[in-house]
Design a protein around this motif. Structure first.
Motif, short mmCIF file in Angstrom:
data_model
loop_
_atom_site.label_atom_id
_atom_site.label_comp_id
_atom_site.label_asym_id
_atom_site.label_seq_id
_atom_site.Cartn_x
_atom_site.Cartn_y
_atom_site.Cartn_z
N ALA A 153 -18.19 -26.83 48.36
CA ALA A 153 -18.05 -28.14 47.72
C ALA A 153 -16.60 -28.55 47.51
O ALA A 153 -16.27 -29.73 47.58
CB ALA A 153 -18.79 -28.13 46.38
N SER A 154 -15.72 -27.56 47.24
CA SER A 154 -14.35 -27.90 46.86
C SER A 154 -13.29 -27.45 47.85
O SER A 154 -12.16 -27.92 47.80
CB SER A 154 -14.03 -27.28 45.50
N GLY A 155 -13.63 -26.47 48.70
CA GLY A 155 -12.63 -25.90 49.60
C GLY A 155 -11.76 -24.84 48.93
O GLY A 155 -10.84 -24.31 49.54
N HIS A 156 -12.05 -24.52 47.68
CA HIS A 156 -11.25 -23.54 46.94
C HIS A 156 -11.60 -22.12 47.38
O HIS A 156 -12.76 -21.81 47.59
CB HIS A 156 -11.48 -23.69 45.44
N GLN A 157 -10.57 -21.27 47.47
CA GLN A 157 -10.77 -19.93 48.03
C GLN A 157 -10.35 -18.78 47.12
O GLN A 157 -10.53 -17.62 47.49
CB GLN A 157 -10.00 -19.81 49.34
N HIS A 158 -9.83 -19.04 45.95
CA HIS A 158 -9.34 -17.96 45.09
C HIS A 158 -10.11 -17.93 43.77
O HIS A 158 -10.18 -18.94 43.06
CB HIS A 158 -7.84 -18.10 44.82
N TYR A 159 -10.65 -16.74 43.45
CA TYR A 159 -11.50 -16.58 42.27
C TYR A 159 -11.11 -15.32 41.51
O TYR A 159 -10.70 -14.33 42.11
CB TYR A 159 -12.98 -16.50 42.67
N GLU A 160 -11.27 -15.36 40.21
CA GLU A 160 -11.08 -14.19 39.36
C GLU A 160 -12.47 -13.74 38.92
O GLU A 160 -13.24 -14.53 38.37
CB GLU A 160 -10.24 -14.57 38.15
N GLN A 161 -12.80 -12.49 39.18
CA GLN A 161 -14.12 -11.95 38.85
C GLN A 161 -14.03 -11.07 37.60
O GLN A 161 -13.11 -10.29 37.46
CB GLN A 161 -14.67 -11.12 40.01
N THR A 162 -15.02 -11.22 36.72
CA THR A 162 -15.12 -10.39 35.53
C THR A 162 -16.47 -9.71 35.54
O THR A 162 -17.49 -10.35 35.80
CB THR A 162 -15.00 -11.25 34.25
N VAL A 163 -16.49 -8.39 35.28
CA VAL A 163 -17.74 -7.63 35.18
C VAL A 163 -17.76 -6.98 33.81
O VAL A 163 -16.81 -6.31 33.42
CB VAL A 163 -17.84 -6.55 36.28
N ARG A 164 -18.84 -7.20 33.07
CA ARG A 164 -18.98 -6.59 31.75
C ARG A 164 -20.21 -5.70 31.75
O ARG A 164 -21.19 -5.96 32.42
CB ARG A 164 -19.17 -7.67 30.68
N ALA A 165 -20.13 -4.64 30.97
CA ALA A 165 -21.26 -3.72 30.84
C ALA A 165 -21.33 -3.24 29.39
O ALA A 165 -20.33 -3.18 28.70
CB ALA A 165 -21.09 -2.51 31.76
N VAL A 166 -22.53 -2.89 28.96
CA VAL A 166 -22.72 -2.34 27.63
C VAL A 166 -22.54 -0.83 27.71
O VAL A 166 -23.12 -0.17 28.57
CB VAL A 166 -24.14 -2.68 27.11
N LEU A 167 -21.70 -0.28 26.84
CA LEU A 167 -21.49 1.17 26.76
C LEU A 167 -21.96 1.65 25.40
O LEU A 167 -21.96 0.90 24.43
CB LEU A 167 -20.02 1.51 26.92
#
Length: 81
Positions: free
Chosen positions: A59-73
């Motif tokens: 949709a935007s042509g944007h190619q750079h992303y920041e990914q966040t992964v969370r987990a319960v410990l």
């Protein structure tokens, strides 16, 4: 006044909760002067995150992303081992 010290052990070799409780999110960081800022919100499967990124990219042509992964410990009180 006496100060106490508490120690916690966080087991990393086993998962105390099912993997379905992982949370994934992406933030679009494409932009020259400022980031786009579009966010996927919280998703619970990596495939959902991939689909969101692909859709935003188309949709935007944007190619750079920041990914966040969370987990319960789970922290278990006790002495260090």
């Amino acid at each position: 006044m006496t100060r106490g010290r508490y120690r916690f052990r966080v087991p990393r070799d086993r998962c105390p909760r099912p993997p379905a409780l992982l949370a994934f999110a992406a933030l679009c960081v494409t932009g020259a002067e400022h980031n786009c800022g579009a966010t996927s919100g919280t998703l619970h499967a990596p495939d959902e995150l991939t689909r969101w990124i692909a859709g935003h990219c188309v949709a935007s042509g944007h190619q750079h992303y920041e990914q966040t992964v969370r987990a319960v410990l789970r922290a278990e009180p006790g002495a260090w081992q």
